[in-house]
Design an enzyme around this catalytic site. Structure first.
Site, short mmCIF file in Angstrom:
data_model
loop_
_atom_site.label_atom_id
_atom_site.label_comp_id
_atom_site.label_asym_id
_atom_site.label_seq_id
_atom_site.Cartn_x
_atom_site.Cartn_y
_atom_site.Cartn_z
N ARG A 75 6.15 8.41 3.87
CA ARG A 75 5.69 8.20 2.45
C ARG A 75 4.22 8.44 2.19
NH1 ARG A 75 7.14 2.12 1.50
NH2 ARG A 75 6.01 2.44 -0.68
N GLN A 107 1.60 -2.17 -9.08
CA GLN A 107 2.38 -2.37 -7.95
C GLN A 107 2.40 -1.37 -6.94
OE1 GLN A 107 6.29 -4.14 -9.49
NE2 GLN A 107 5.33 -3.22 -11.41
N VAL A 109 1.37 1.39 -4.17
CA VAL A 109 0.21 1.22 -2.87
C VAL A 109 -0.09 2.76 -2.57
CG1 VAL A 109 1.79 -0.62 -2.02
CG2 VAL A 109 2.56 1.76 -1.45
N ASP A 110 -0.07 3.80 -3.68
CA ASP A 110 -0.31 5.25 -3.42
C ASP A 110 -1.69 5.37 -3.76
OD1 ASP A 110 1.65 5.86 -6.33
OD2 ASP A 110 -0.50 5.28 -6.42
N HIS A 125 0.08 -5.11 -4.56
CA HIS A 125 0.92 -4.81 -3.26
C HIS A 125 0.28 -4.16 -2.08
CE1 HIS A 125 4.68 -5.59 -6.18
NE2 HIS A 125 3.85 -6.91 -5.78
N CYS A 157 -2.71 -6.71 24.51
CA CYS A 157 -1.78 -7.58 24.30
C CYS A 157 -0.49 -7.26 23.68
CB CYS A 157 -2.56 -8.65 23.43
SG CYS A 157 -3.08 -8.33 21.80
N GLY A 194 6.24 2.19 -16.38
CA GLY A 194 7.02 2.89 -15.14
C GLY A 194 7.22 1.93 -14.11
N THR A 195 8.01 0.64 -14.53
CA THR A 195 8.25 -0.14 -13.71
C THR A 195 9.78 -0.75 -14.10
OG1 THR A 195 7.87 -2.39 -12.38
CG2 THR A 195 7.32 -2.19 -14.78
N HIS A 219 13.79 5.11 -19.01
CA HIS A 219 14.86 4.41 -18.98
C HIS A 219 14.92 2.86 -19.31
CE1 HIS A 219 16.13 8.06 -17.05
NE2 HIS A 219 15.26 7.73 -16.04
C1 BV8 Z 1 6.55 -13.25 -2.83
C2 BV8 Z 1 4.59 -3.03 -1.13
C3 BV8 Z 1 5.91 -15.60 -2.30
C4 BV8 Z 1 5.63 -2.62 -0.02
C5 BV8 Z 1 6.40 -4.08 -2.60
C6 BV8 Z 1 11.34 -14.53 -8.40
C7 BV8 Z 1 12.63 -14.37 -8.78
C8 BV8 Z 1 13.31 -13.26 -7.79
C9 BV8 Z 1 12.82 -12.92 -6.66
C10 BV8 Z 1 11.61 -13.22 -6.22
C11 BV8 Z 1 11.08 -14.22 -7.20
N1 BV8 Z 1 9.71 -14.63 -6.63
C12 BV8 Z 1 9.65 -13.79 -5.27
C13 BV8 Z 1 10.85 -13.12 -5.36
C14 BV8 Z 1 11.10 -12.58 -3.86
C15 BV8 Z 1 10.74 -10.89 -3.92
C16 BV8 Z 1 11.15 -10.39 -5.34
O1 BV8 Z 1 10.54 -10.12 -6.21
N2 BV8 Z 1 12.37 -9.80 -4.74
C17 BV8 Z 1 13.05 -8.84 -5.77
C18 BV8 Z 1 13.53 -7.57 -5.18
C19 BV8 Z 1 14.35 -9.43 -6.52
N3 BV8 Z 1 9.14 -10.89 -4.06
C20 BV8 Z 1 8.52 -11.03 -3.10
O2 BV8 Z 1 8.96 -11.03 -1.90
C21 BV8 Z 1 6.83 -11.05 -3.33
N4 BV8 Z 1 6.22 -11.97 -2.58
O3 BV8 Z 1 6.88 -13.72 -3.92
O4 BV8 Z 1 5.71 -14.09 -2.06
C22 BV8 Z 1 7.29 -15.93 -1.86
C23 BV8 Z 1 7.75 -15.49 -0.68
C24 BV8 Z 1 8.90 -15.95 -0.41
C25 BV8 Z 1 9.88 -16.52 -1.37
C26 BV8 Z 1 9.34 -16.95 -2.68
C27 BV8 Z 1 8.11 -16.48 -2.86
C28 BV8 Z 1 6.42 -9.72 -2.83
C29 BV8 Z 1 6.84 -8.33 -3.65
C30 BV8 Z 1 5.99 -7.14 -3.06
C31 BV8 Z 1 6.83 -6.24 -2.17
N5 BV8 Z 1 6.21 -5.17 -1.70
N6 BV8 Z 1 5.44 -2.92 -2.31
C32 BV8 Z 1 5.82 -1.04 0.11
O5 BV8 Z 1 5.65 -0.59 -0.93
O6 BV8 Z 1 6.50 -0.71 1.11
S1 BV8 Z 1 7.30 -4.10 -3.83
C33 BV8 Z 1 7.75 -2.39 -4.43
O7 BV8 Z 1 9.04 -2.45 -5.05
C34 BV8 Z 1 6.63 -2.03 -5.32
O8 BV8 Z 1 5.43 -2.00 -5.16
C35 BV8 Z 1 6.96 -2.28 -6.89
O9 BV8 Z 1 6.88 -3.51 -6.90
C36 BV8 Z 1 8.63 -2.49 -6.51
C37 BV8 Z 1 9.36 -1.22 -6.96
O10 BV8 Z 1 9.56 -1.51 -8.34
P1 BV8 Z 1 9.14 -0.39 -9.25
O11 BV8 Z 1 7.61 -0.05 -9.28
O12 BV8 Z 1 9.33 -0.90 -10.84
O13 BV8 Z 1 9.78 1.12 -9.15
P2 BV8 Z 1 11.29 1.31 -9.30
O14 BV8 Z 1 11.71 2.38 -8.47
O15 BV8 Z 1 12.13 -0.11 -9.31
O16 BV8 Z 1 11.35 1.93 -10.80
C38 BV8 Z 1 10.71 2.81 -11.32
C39 BV8 Z 1 10.73 2.76 -12.76
O17 BV8 Z 1 9.94 3.76 -13.29
C40 BV8 Z 1 12.36 2.81 -13.42
O18 BV8 Z 1 12.32 1.59 -14.50
C41 BV8 Z 1 12.10 4.40 -14.02
O19 BV8 Z 1 13.07 4.34 -15.23
C42 BV8 Z 1 10.71 4.40 -14.22
N7 BV8 Z 1 10.45 5.94 -14.26
C43 BV8 Z 1 10.85 6.83 -13.64
N8 BV8 Z 1 10.23 8.04 -13.93
C44 BV8 Z 1 9.16 7.61 -14.71
C45 BV8 Z 1 9.27 6.48 -15.17
N9 BV8 Z 1 8.50 5.63 -16.08
C46 BV8 Z 1 7.42 6.28 -16.76
N10 BV8 Z 1 7.54 7.66 -16.35
C47 BV8 Z 1 8.14 8.46 -15.36
N11 BV8 Z 1 7.77 9.56 -15.20
#
Ligand code: BV8
Length: 245
Positions: A75, A107, A109-110, A125, A157, A194-195, A219
């Site tokens: 990545r 959100q 990280v790029d 993030h 370590c 874009g999320t 979408h």
């Molecule tokens: C936490 C870094 C405390 C790493 C990332 C409440 C409800 C449910 C679940 C939870 C909740 N609270 C906490 C959770 C758990 C969890 C969570 O949310 N899980 C989800 C999967 C259900 N959250 C966490 O763990 C967070 N920490 O809450 O800590 C805690 C701890 C334990 C338990 C409780 C609480 C930490 C979350 C952060 C994780 N790290 N990234 C890495 O990158 O490797 S998240 C990562 O995924 C991204 O940063 C981003 O946030 C996410 C991806 O989502 P999007 O960016 O939206 O991307 P995606 O591909 O999904 O969608 C793209 C969109 O773009 C689409 O809609 C598409 O149509 C659109 N698109 C496409 N092309 C275009 C476009 N739009 C415009 N123009 C275009 N050209």
């Protein structure tokens, strides 16, 4: 009762002009037109059979450090090869013209918002191009440069280096999260770009704000029900028009 209605860009442009404080909440789609695959589309090659939520965790890294490190290397190479797109640039240009009026909460990280010139980006993030220690560093860890490897480690370590991103199950950086919550509470317009709106607490900002919410996404997303207007288009195609004078 869902608020969302198909938006007309001209009305949104008027909202932008009238807005005192604007927040842009962005996700992977913001960078798609730069060539960075979205989170959902990023799973290729060795990692294809894993959901990002499975790889981006401390458990996965401790269990298979080289496998997860190599996923981040792939990545990083992708990110290093791309440039900010017209969407990133339109946001940065608006911020230059109107200092302090628009805050970027991402959100991603790029680092592409930052490379486009956006000041004070709140990267919820973390950043994929930086490293940190997996465990709290001991004296030996900082006494000499990490030993090369995938991942690099402390020669004394064995403490591993990890990407400076927020993994699932990990808390977000307190300063950035507090500033993002404050900006969301104070803004009168939030552009959600874009999320898919499934990851929390980031997605919660679009539900917590009292400002108008406009979604820019080709979408459907999980936040459409929270929107005052939904613009079915891409970041690079729509943002320049919405943010121009
Ligand atoms: C936490 C870094 C405390 C790493 C990332 C409440 C409800 C449910 C679940 C939870 C909740 N609270 C906490 C959770 C758990 C969890 C969570 O949310 N899980 C989800 C999967 C259900 N959250 C966490 O763990 C967070 N920490 O809450 O800590 C805690 C701890 C334990 C338990 C409780 C609480 C930490 C979350 C952060 C994780 N790290 N990234 C890495 O990158 O490797 S998240 C990562 O995924 C991204 O940063 C981003 O946030 C996410 C991806 O989502 P999007 O960016 O939206 O991307 P995606 O591909 O999904 O969608 C793209 C969109 O773009 C689409 O809609 C598409 O149509 C659109 N698109 C496409 N092309 C275009 C476009 N739009 C415009 N123009 C275009 N050209």
């Amino acid at each position: 009762m869902s608020r969302s209605r198909a938006g007309d860009p001209a009305a949104v442009r008027d909202w932008v002009r009238a807005a005192r404080r604007i927040v842009v909440l962005s996700g992977a789609g913001m960078s798609a037109e730069s060539g960075v695959p979205t989170f959902r589309d990023a799973q290729t090659g060795l990692w294809a059979k894993f959901r990002p939520e499975e790889l981006a965790t401390e458990e996965a890294f401790r269990a298979r450090p080289q496998f997860v490190w190599d996923w981040y290397l792939l990545r990083r190479e992708m990110v290093a090869k791309v440039e900010p797109n017209a969407g990133h640039r339109a946001i940065a240009a608006f911020q230059q013209r109107h200092p302090g009026r628009l805050a970027v909460v991402t959100q991603n990280v790029d680092g592409l918002h930052q490379r486009a010139g956006s000041p004070g980006v709140l990267a919820l993030h973390g950043g994929i191009m930086e490293d940190q220690w997996l465990d709290p560093p001991r004296a030996c860890c900082t006494a000499s440069p990490p030993q090369a490897g995938r991942p690099p480690r402390c020669a004394a370590c064995g403490n591993l280096r990890r990407p400076a991103v927020v993994w699932f199950g990990e808390m977000l950086p307190a300063r950035e999260l507090a500033a993002a919550e404050e900006a969301a509470a104070a803004c009168d317009l939030m552009l959600v770009v874009g999320t898919s709106g499934v990851v929390y607490p980031a997605a919660g900002l679009a539900r917590a704000t009292r400002g108008r919410v406009v979604i820019v996404n080709p979408h459907e997303s999980d936040l459409d029900d929270a929107a005052d207007a939904v613009l079915r288009g891409t970041a690079a195609a729509l943002l320049p028009g919405l943010l121009e004078e």
